[in-house]
Design a protein around this motif. Structure first.
Motif, PDB file in Angstrom:
ATOM      1  N   SER A   1       0.985  -1.192  -0.079  1.00  0.00           N
ATOM      2  CA  SER A   1       0.084  -0.017   0.112  1.00  0.00           C
ATOM      3  C   SER A   1       0.911   1.360  -0.087  1.00  0.00           C
ATOM      4  CB  SER A   1      -0.848   0.088   1.287  1.00  0.00           C
ATOM      5  OG  SER A   1      -0.190   0.171   2.415  1.00  0.00           O
ATOM      6  N   ASP A   2       0.241   2.543  -0.463  1.00  0.00           N
ATOM      7  CA  ASP A   2       1.024   3.536  -0.384  1.00  0.00           C
ATOM      8  C   ASP A   2       1.369   3.967   0.895  1.00  0.00           C
ATOM      9  OD1 ASP A   2       1.331   3.900  -3.298  1.00  0.00           O
ATOM     10  OD2 ASP A   2      -0.506   4.767  -3.428  1.00  0.00           O
ATOM     11  N   MET A   3       0.437   3.741   1.815  1.00  0.00           N
ATOM     12  CA  MET A   3       0.496   4.121   3.268  1.00  0.00           C
ATOM     13  C   MET A   3       1.782   3.220   3.770  1.00  0.00           C
ATOM     14  SD  MET A   3      -0.925   5.219   5.971  1.00  0.00           S
ATOM     15  CE  MET A   3      -2.905   5.171   5.492  1.00  0.00           C
ATOM     16  N   HIS A   4       2.155   2.105   3.547  1.00  0.00           N
ATOM     17  CA  HIS A   4       3.099   1.271   3.868  1.00  0.00           C
ATOM     18  C   HIS A   4       4.454   1.893   3.167  1.00  0.00           C
ATOM     19  CE1 HIS A   4       1.828  -2.200   6.366  1.00  0.00           C
ATOM     20  NE2 HIS A   4       1.162  -1.123   6.476  1.00  0.00           N
ATOM     21  N   ILE A   5       4.259   2.145   1.964  1.00  0.00           N
ATOM     22  CA  ILE A   5       5.608   2.631   0.915  1.00  0.00           C
ATOM     23  C   ILE A   5       5.991   3.651   1.444  1.00  0.00           C
ATOM     24  CG2 ILE A   5       6.207   3.243  -1.269  1.00  0.00           C
ATOM     25  CD1 ILE A   5       4.327   1.129  -2.173  1.00  0.00           C
ATOM     26  N   LYS A   6       5.190   4.720   1.977  1.00  0.00           N
ATOM     27  CA  LYS A   6       5.736   6.245   2.333  1.00  0.00           C
ATOM     28  C   LYS A   6       5.950   6.089   3.719  1.00  0.00           C
ATOM     29  CE  LYS A   6       4.129  11.098   2.579  1.00  0.00           C
ATOM     30  NZ  LYS A   6       2.888  11.743   2.230  1.00  0.00           N
ATOM     31  N   TYR A   7       5.122   5.760   4.588  1.00  0.00           N
ATOM     32  CA  TYR A   7       5.486   5.737   6.101  1.00  0.00           C
ATOM     33  C   TYR A   7       6.198   4.713   6.630  1.00  0.00           C
ATOM     34  CZ  TYR A   7       2.255   9.725   5.607  1.00  0.00           C
ATOM     35  OH  TYR A   7       1.431  10.831   5.059  1.00  0.00           O
ATOM     36  N   LYS A   8       6.290   3.534   6.041  1.00  0.00           N
ATOM     37  CA  LYS A   8       6.774   2.443   6.788  1.00  0.00           C
ATOM     38  C   LYS A   8       8.436   2.095   6.118  1.00  0.00           C
ATOM     39  CE  LYS A   8       6.612  -2.599   7.745  1.00  0.00           C
ATOM     40  NZ  LYS A   8       5.780  -3.759   7.835  1.00  0.00           N
ATOM     41  N   PHE A   9       8.281   2.531   4.816  1.00  0.00           N
ATOM     42  CA  PHE A   9       9.613   2.045   4.189  1.00  0.00           C
ATOM     43  C   PHE A   9      10.293   3.507   3.596  1.00  0.00           C
ATOM     44  CE2 PHE A   9       7.253  -1.937   3.808  1.00  0.00           C
ATOM     45  CZ  PHE A   9       8.092  -2.721   4.154  1.00  0.00           C
ATOM     46  N   ASN A  10       9.681   4.647   3.829  1.00  0.00           N
ATOM     47  CA  ASN A  10      10.191   5.874   2.927  1.00  0.00           C
ATOM     48  C   ASN A  10      10.822   5.686   1.487  1.00  0.00           C
ATOM     49  OD1 ASN A  10      10.852   8.541   3.055  1.00  0.00           O
ATOM     50  ND2 ASN A  10      12.788   8.266   3.798  1.00  0.00           N
ATOM     51  N   SER A  11       9.884   5.085   0.934  1.00  0.00           N
ATOM     52  CA  SER A  11      10.466   4.628  -0.521  1.00  0.00           C
ATOM     53  C   SER A  11       9.517   5.086  -1.561  1.00  0.00           C
ATOM     54  CB  SER A  11      10.660   3.070  -0.436  1.00  0.00           C
ATOM     55  OG  SER A  11      11.309   2.494  -1.406  1.00  0.00           O
ATOM     56  N   THR A  12       9.833   4.527  -2.888  1.00  0.00           N
ATOM     57  CA  THR A  12       8.647   4.559  -3.839  1.00  0.00           C
ATOM     58  C   THR A  12       8.167   3.494  -4.443  1.00  0.00           C
ATOM     59  OG1 THR A  12      10.515   4.371  -5.343  1.00  0.00           O
ATOM     60  CG2 THR A  12      10.136   6.730  -4.504  1.00  0.00           C
ATOM     61  N   ARG A  13       7.195   3.526  -5.123  1.00  0.00           N
ATOM     62  CA  ARG A  13       6.631   2.206  -5.742  1.00  0.00           C
ATOM     63  C   ARG A  13       7.665   1.419  -6.645  1.00  0.00           C
ATOM     64  NH1 ARG A  13       0.669   3.464  -8.168  1.00  0.00           N
ATOM     65  NH2 ARG A  13      -0.483   3.833  -6.196  1.00  0.00           N
ATOM     66  N   GLU A  14       8.275   2.027  -7.297  1.00  0.00           N
ATOM     67  CA  GLU A  14       9.453   1.431  -8.172  1.00  0.00           C
ATOM     68  C   GLU A  14      10.477   0.659  -7.385  1.00  0.00           C
ATOM     69  OE1 GLU A  14       9.010   0.736 -11.346  1.00  0.00           O
ATOM     70  OE2 GLU A  14       6.935   2.047 -11.016  1.00  0.00           O
ATOM     71  N   GLU A  15      10.908   1.421  -6.388  1.00  0.00           N
ATOM     72  CA  GLU A  15      12.003   0.699  -5.578  1.00  0.00           C
ATOM     73  C   GLU A  15      11.340  -0.553  -4.764  1.00  0.00           C
ATOM     74  OE1 GLU A  15      14.553   1.791  -1.387  1.00  0.00           O
ATOM     75  OE2 GLU A  15      14.023   3.405  -2.904  1.00  0.00           O
ATOM     76  N   ILE A  16      10.304  -0.355  -4.474  1.00  0.00           N
ATOM     77  CA  ILE A  16       9.429  -1.586  -3.683  1.00  0.00           C
ATOM     78  C   ILE A  16       9.319  -2.652  -4.633  1.00  0.00           C
ATOM     79  CG2 ILE A  16       7.456  -2.276  -2.513  1.00  0.00           C
ATOM     80  CD1 ILE A  16       8.978  -0.816  -0.882  1.00  0.00           C
ATOM     81  N   LEU A  17       8.861  -2.451  -6.040  1.00  0.00           N
ATOM     82  CA  LEU A  17       8.878  -3.313  -7.045  1.00  0.00           C
ATOM     83  C   LEU A  17      10.248  -4.175  -7.059  1.00  0.00           C
ATOM     84  CD1 LEU A  17       6.629  -2.175  -9.791  1.00  0.00           C
ATOM     85  CD2 LEU A  17       5.788  -3.768  -8.163  1.00  0.00           C
ATOM     86  N   GLU A  18      11.233  -3.425  -7.069  1.00  0.00           N
ATOM     87  CA  GLU A  18      12.686  -4.195  -7.315  1.00  0.00           C
ATOM     88  C   GLU A  18      13.006  -4.884  -6.054  1.00  0.00           C
ATOM     89  OE1 GLU A  18      15.314  -0.943  -7.941  1.00  0.00           O
ATOM     90  OE2 GLU A  18      14.279  -0.165  -9.890  1.00  0.00           O
ATOM     91  N   ARG A  19      12.629  -4.418  -4.662  1.00  0.00           N
ATOM     92  CA  ARG A  19      12.997  -5.287  -3.587  1.00  0.00           C
ATOM     93  C   ARG A  19      12.384  -6.360  -3.748  1.00  0.00           C
ATOM     94  NH1 ARG A  19      13.272  -1.099   1.270  1.00  0.00           N
ATOM     95  NH2 ARG A  19      13.552  -3.039   2.469  1.00  0.00           N
ATOM     96  N   ALA A  20      11.115  -6.373  -3.903  1.00  0.00           N
ATOM     97  CA  ALA A  20      10.010  -7.581  -4.008  1.00  0.00           C
ATOM     98  C   ALA A  20      10.594  -8.691  -4.806  1.00  0.00           C
ATOM     99  CB  ALA A  20       8.859  -7.265  -4.272  1.00  0.00           C
ATOM    100  N   ALA A  21      10.936  -8.391  -6.015  1.00  0.00           N
ATOM    101  CA  ALA A  21      11.385  -9.184  -7.101  1.00  0.00           C
ATOM    102  C   ALA A  21      12.749  -9.827  -6.430  1.00  0.00           C
ATOM    103  CB  ALA A  21      11.464  -8.635  -8.373  1.00  0.00           C
ATOM    104  N   ALA A  22      13.603  -8.985  -6.201  1.00  0.00           N
ATOM    105  CA  ALA A  22      15.027  -9.514  -5.806  1.00  0.00           C
ATOM    106  C   ALA A  22      14.802 -10.519  -4.668  1.00  0.00           C
ATOM    107  CB  ALA A  22      15.484  -8.361  -5.314  1.00  0.00           C
TER     108      ALA A  22
END
Length: 501
Positions: free
Chosen positions: A104-125
């Motif tokens: 969720s954008d909530m977790h991406i912003k406030y939990k990971f301080n990240s972006t959607r694209e970076e999260i996609l990369e980390r998930a696949a990796a």
């Protein structure tokens, strides 16, 4: 894969065990894991190995002790977590690494301080790294219930391409309504191009009381794995209850879905988890609550006694409960009273039932519920008739206990006119007394439930003890009253024995 089979993923030992006060030892976890195996669970999530040495060791030992289900270990999407999980699972016959990250954008912003694209990369990796250790990798998209569907579909497509064989779409905060959650699963089925290469799993929390409803909505829209816990135990308001999902699918066979759950083991395992995790099951809990098959309304009691299915859509024996309970209260009718009097051995052709019923109503108006002891009193059996008719009577009870003395008990029983006596030790005065009775009876009887209740309060008050014992697969209840808890316990136990013999 059979498209109609629903795989059951149990996380009692991971998500359920995270509840404060519910922590288990490794030995206790192994005992529950073996019961889950016997129940027919497909996947057991045994722990979160990186979180503590105890969790790591539990995953190791469960992997050795359990052979049929897949043993799963939870990780976050980082190499250290995944290394720990792979090490803990090294003895598993069939193993799964469960890794994931926020969606969720909530977790991406406030939990990971990240972006959607970076999260996609980390998930696949993370998935690619986990595939180094096993071909069975499950990915969880945390807070998927509040995630944007288009982005969630991109994430699921990416992790399947990276090697995920199961994709978990958790409603982490129990936010979704059933139609919303079902639509989310349907969106993924329709918009993820490689969705046919993975099983969709649903993991729903119960913050708004909709965990089971959301889980079923997920199944109806394409999910084929359900993540749940025994008794619905879990963080905050809990998780989806395994027993509820299993019995919904078994009851609504027109849906066409099935699990490999042996439902007759549900109640026993529910009691085990309740005891070991110190988490009492609410009386009105579906399937396993003590009132789930109890009836106190006169209309309902009459209907159940005439034909069980009038008021029960489930057979209690299907979940391992011997029978329904007809509870006597002021709302009970003649039919229910007649049922209990016959159970206690009264010959109704010799009784004026109308007259007894009027006396029963007077008693019931003054008490919340009526026990067997109350019925005996009602029938005038507090005197000579009651005890003369009993097969087993207590003639002597002598108990010695204290600190540092080991509790010892001597019991003399009269059984069909013959007196027998035995002495035994125990871990407490009640246990010693029951051990002595066992030495006299010499039969296979187990004590399944033992409750003590002060009638009004205070150290000089009368205590009410009720017990449930099991003999040859049948349960029997016994009741006892006394200002002495040990004496009340003995009479409750002997009361149950008299119902057996």
């Amino acid at each position: 894969m059979d498209k109609n089979r629903v795989y059951v993923f149990d996380t009692t030992l991971r998500d359920g065990e995270q509840v404060p006060g519910c922590q288990l030892t490794t030995v206790e976890k192994i005992e529950i894991a073996k019961k889950l195996e016997a129940l027919g669970v497909d996947i057991i999530e045994a722990g979160f190995p990186i979180s503590s040495p105890g969790d790591f060791q539990s995953v190791v030992e469960i992997s050795k002790a359990v052979t049929e289900p897949v043993i799963c270990a939870l990780t976050r999407c980082n190499n250290m977590d995944i290394d720990a999980a792979a090490d803990a699972l090294r003895f598993a016959k069939r193993k799964r690494i469960h890794t994931g990250i926020g969606a969720s954008d909530m977790h991406i912003k406030y939990k990971f301080n990240s972006t959607r694209e970076e999260i996609l990369e980390r998930a696949a990796a993370g998935v690619k790294y986990a595939r180094r250790f096993t071909d069975d990798v499950e990915f969880y998209a945390e807070d998927a219930g509040r995630a944007d569907n288009e982005f969630l579909a991109r994430m699921i497509e990416a992790v399947i391409a990276a090697g995920a064989t199961t994709v978990n779409i958790p409603d982490t905060n129990g936010y979704c309504l059933p139609d919303q959650y079902g639509a989310k699963i349907k969106y993924l089925v329709d918009h993820v191009s490689n969705i046919d290469k993975a099983i969709i799993s649903v993991h729903c929390h119960n913050d708004l009381g909709m965990a089971t409803a959301n889980t079923i909505a997920g199944v109806l829209n394409g999910a084929r794995q359900v993540e749940c816990t025994i008794n619905g135990i879990g963080e905050r308001a809990g998780n989806t209850s395994l027993e509820e999902v299993a019995m919904i699918l078994k009851t609504h066979q027109h849906l066409g879905y099935y699990t490999h759950i042996n439902s007759k083991g549900i109640y026993e395992l529910s009691n085990l988890v309740e005891t070991m995790m110190h988490m009492p099951v609410q009386p009105n809990k579906a399937i396993v609550g003590r009132n789930a098959f109890a009836h106190s309304s006169g209309i309902h009691q009459d209907g159940v006694l005439k034909h069980r299915e009038n008021y029960e859509i489930l057979n209690p024996e299907d979940v391992g409960i011997n029978s329904n309970a007809i509870i006597l209260t002021a709302r009970s009718g003649r039919h229910a009273l007649k049922h209990h009097l016959e159970r206690l051995g009264y010959k109704l052709e010799k009784i004026n039932l109308d007259e007894v019923y009027q006396r029963f109503l007077v008693m019931a108006d003054s008490k919340k519920d009526i026990s067997d002891a109350d019925l005996l009193q009602l029938m005038g059996d507090g005197d000579e008739k009651t005890y003369d008719d009993k097969a087993i009577k207590v003639m002597l009870l002598q108990v010695v206990c204290g600190d540092p003395l080991r509790p010892m008990a001597t019991v003399k029983l009269k059984i069909n006119g013959e007196e027998r006596e035995a002495s035994a030790a125990g871990n407490g005065p009640v246990n010693a007394t029951i051990n002595a009775i066992h030495d006299i009876i010499k039969d296979d009887i187990s004590l399944d439930e033992f409750n003590i209740q002060a009638m009004h309060g205070g150290s000089e008050d009368i205590s009410k003890v009720n017990m449930r014992v099991k003999h040859n697969g049948q349960s029997y209840y016994g009741f006892g009253y006394s200002t002495d808890i040990v004496n009340a316990s003995v009479h409750a136990y002997v009361d149950a024995l008299n119902k057996i013999y």
